[in-house]
Design a protein around this motif. Structure first.
Motif, PDB file in Angstrom:
ATOM      1  N   UNK A 116      47.556  43.774  47.256  1.00 41.50           N
ATOM      2  CA  UNK A 116      48.015  43.776  48.809  1.00 41.50           C
ATOM      3  C   UNK A 116      47.228  44.630  49.565  1.00 41.50           C
ATOM      4  N   UNK A 117      46.730  45.501  49.285  1.00 41.21           N
ATOM      5  CA  UNK A 117      45.788  46.441  50.215  1.00 41.21           C
ATOM      6  C   UNK A 117      44.552  45.415  50.743  1.00 41.21           C
ATOM      7  N   UNK A 118      44.277  44.736  50.080  1.00 41.88           N
ATOM      8  CA  UNK A 118      43.166  43.687  50.379  1.00 41.88           C
ATOM      9  C   UNK A 118      43.622  42.436  51.249  1.00 41.88           C
ATOM     10  N   UNK A 119      45.178  42.211  51.265  1.00 41.51           N
ATOM     11  CA  UNK A 119      45.661  41.115  51.809  1.00 41.51           C
ATOM     12  C   UNK A 119      45.295  39.895  50.790  1.00 41.51           C
ATOM     13  N   UNK A 120      45.330  40.190  49.361  1.00 41.36           N
ATOM     14  CA  UNK A 120      44.898  38.874  48.503  1.00 41.36           C
ATOM     15  C   UNK A 120      46.002  38.827  47.754  1.00 41.36           C
ATOM     16  N   UNK A 121      46.698  37.750  47.703  1.00 37.08           N
ATOM     17  CA  UNK A 121      48.163  37.526  46.794  1.00 37.08           C
ATOM     18  C   UNK A 121      47.887  36.406  45.960  1.00 37.08           C
ATOM     19  N   UNK A 122      47.993  36.634  44.598  1.00 40.61           N
ATOM     20  CA  UNK A 122      47.544  35.738  43.563  1.00 40.61           C
ATOM     21  C   UNK A 122      48.561  35.921  42.406  1.00 40.61           C
ATOM     22  N   UNK A 123      49.068  34.721  41.551  1.00 44.06           N
ATOM     23  CA  UNK A 123      49.962  34.992  40.628  1.00 44.06           C
ATOM     24  C   UNK A 123      49.343  33.694  39.641  1.00 44.06           C
ATOM     25  N   UNK A 124      49.521  34.212  38.059  1.00 45.41           N
ATOM     26  CA  UNK A 124      49.039  33.272  37.346  1.00 45.41           C
ATOM     27  C   UNK A 124      49.247  33.869  35.934  1.00 45.41           C
ATOM     28  N   UNK A 125      48.383  33.332  34.876  1.00 40.13           N
ATOM     29  CA  UNK A 125      48.476  33.801  33.431  1.00 40.13           C
ATOM     30  C   UNK A 125      47.154  34.369  32.867  1.00 40.13           C
ATOM     31  N   UNK A 126      47.251  35.162  31.795  1.00 39.32           N
ATOM     32  CA  UNK A 126      45.931  35.654  31.225  1.00 39.32           C
ATOM     33  C   UNK A 126      46.024  35.438  30.000  1.00 39.32           C
ATOM     34  N   UNK A 127      46.943  34.839  29.135  1.00 39.37           N
ATOM     35  CA  UNK A 127      47.038  34.633  27.821  1.00 39.37           C
ATOM     36  C   UNK A 127      47.426  33.205  27.546  1.00 39.37           C
ATOM     37  N   UNK A 128      48.620  32.770  27.852  1.00 37.31           N
ATOM     38  CA  UNK A 128      49.043  31.391  27.579  1.00 37.31           C
ATOM     39  C   UNK A 128      50.093  31.129  28.719  1.00 37.31           C
ATOM     40  N   UNK A 129      50.162  29.614  29.105  1.00 35.31           N
ATOM     41  CA  UNK A 129      50.997  29.371  30.241  1.00 35.31           C
ATOM     42  C   UNK A 129      51.544  27.983  29.666  1.00 35.31           C
ATOM     43  N   UNK A 130      52.729  27.649  30.145  1.00 34.59           N
ATOM     44  CA  UNK A 130      53.270  26.476  29.752  1.00 34.59           C
ATOM     45  C   UNK A 130      53.839  25.882  31.144  1.00 34.59           C
TER      46      UNK A 130
END
Length: 189
Positions: A116-130
């Motif tokens: 948030x301090x960089x106004x960069x927002x992101x969501x995801x997965x770092x192992x496994x995703x379905x």
């Protein structure tokens, strides 16, 4: 029976239970399609069709992450009209040829990678995703699954554009029991 022979079934059972990639019904998954950055594997995708549901699995290598289907929507919501340094490419999955999507997509609950301090927002997965969606069979098949996405480490990103076939064999679409626990997934925005 020798002590070693007696232990073989137990060893096999431990190996199967310990293998986190083992599906509910072995053999139902397509072969994994690997995505590489030079000679390093970043992640792989595979899919299965069972009952009214198509499930696509992404398995990431250590140090790599990928992004949620609704990453852009989540980021724009958090930005609330403010400018951003950029938004990571979301995962996009298209289904064609033998199956038709008839419901909303669901995904594993994504992790918040935001800064948030960089106004960069992101969501995801770092192992496994379905990723899962209800589908209807429209042809004898096979169905075609196409994935466009991005996988990143702390220093590099790799654009992804892969397609693969999902067999649609008679009887496979009849099993609606135990395919996926939608309670443990979130609906894509």
């Amino acid at each position: 029976m020798s002590p070693i022979t007696a232990r073989v079934p137990l060893i096999l059972l431990v190996l199967l239970i310990g293998n986190r990639t083992l599906p509910v019904w072995a053999g139902d998954w397509t072969p994994a399609v690997e995505v590489r950055q030079e000679s390093e594997r970043c992640l792989s995708y595979r899919a299965r069709w069972s009952g009214p549901v198509l499930v696509v699995q992404a398995r990431l290598e250590p140090g790599w992450h990928t992004f949620a289907i609704d990453n852009k929507e989540r980021a724009l919501e958090k930005l609330a009209g403010r400018k951003s340094l950029g938004i990571d490419l979301p995962t996009e999955i298209k289904v064609s040829e033998g199956l038709e999507v008839i419901g909303p997509w669901f995904q594993s609950p994504p992790k918040d990678f935001s800064k948030p301090e960089l106004r960069w927002f992101s969501w995801g997965f770092d192992d496994e995703a379905l990723f899962a969606v209800k589908v209807r069979r429209t042809a004898a098949g096979p169905a075609r699954v196409s994935v466009r996405a991005q996988a990143c480490t702390e220093t590099t990103c790799r654009n992804i554009d892969v397609s693969f076939s999902v067999p649609l064999q008679e009887g496979d679409g009849q099993n609606e029991q135990g395919v996926l626990d939608f309670e443990r997934m979130v609906r894509v925005r």
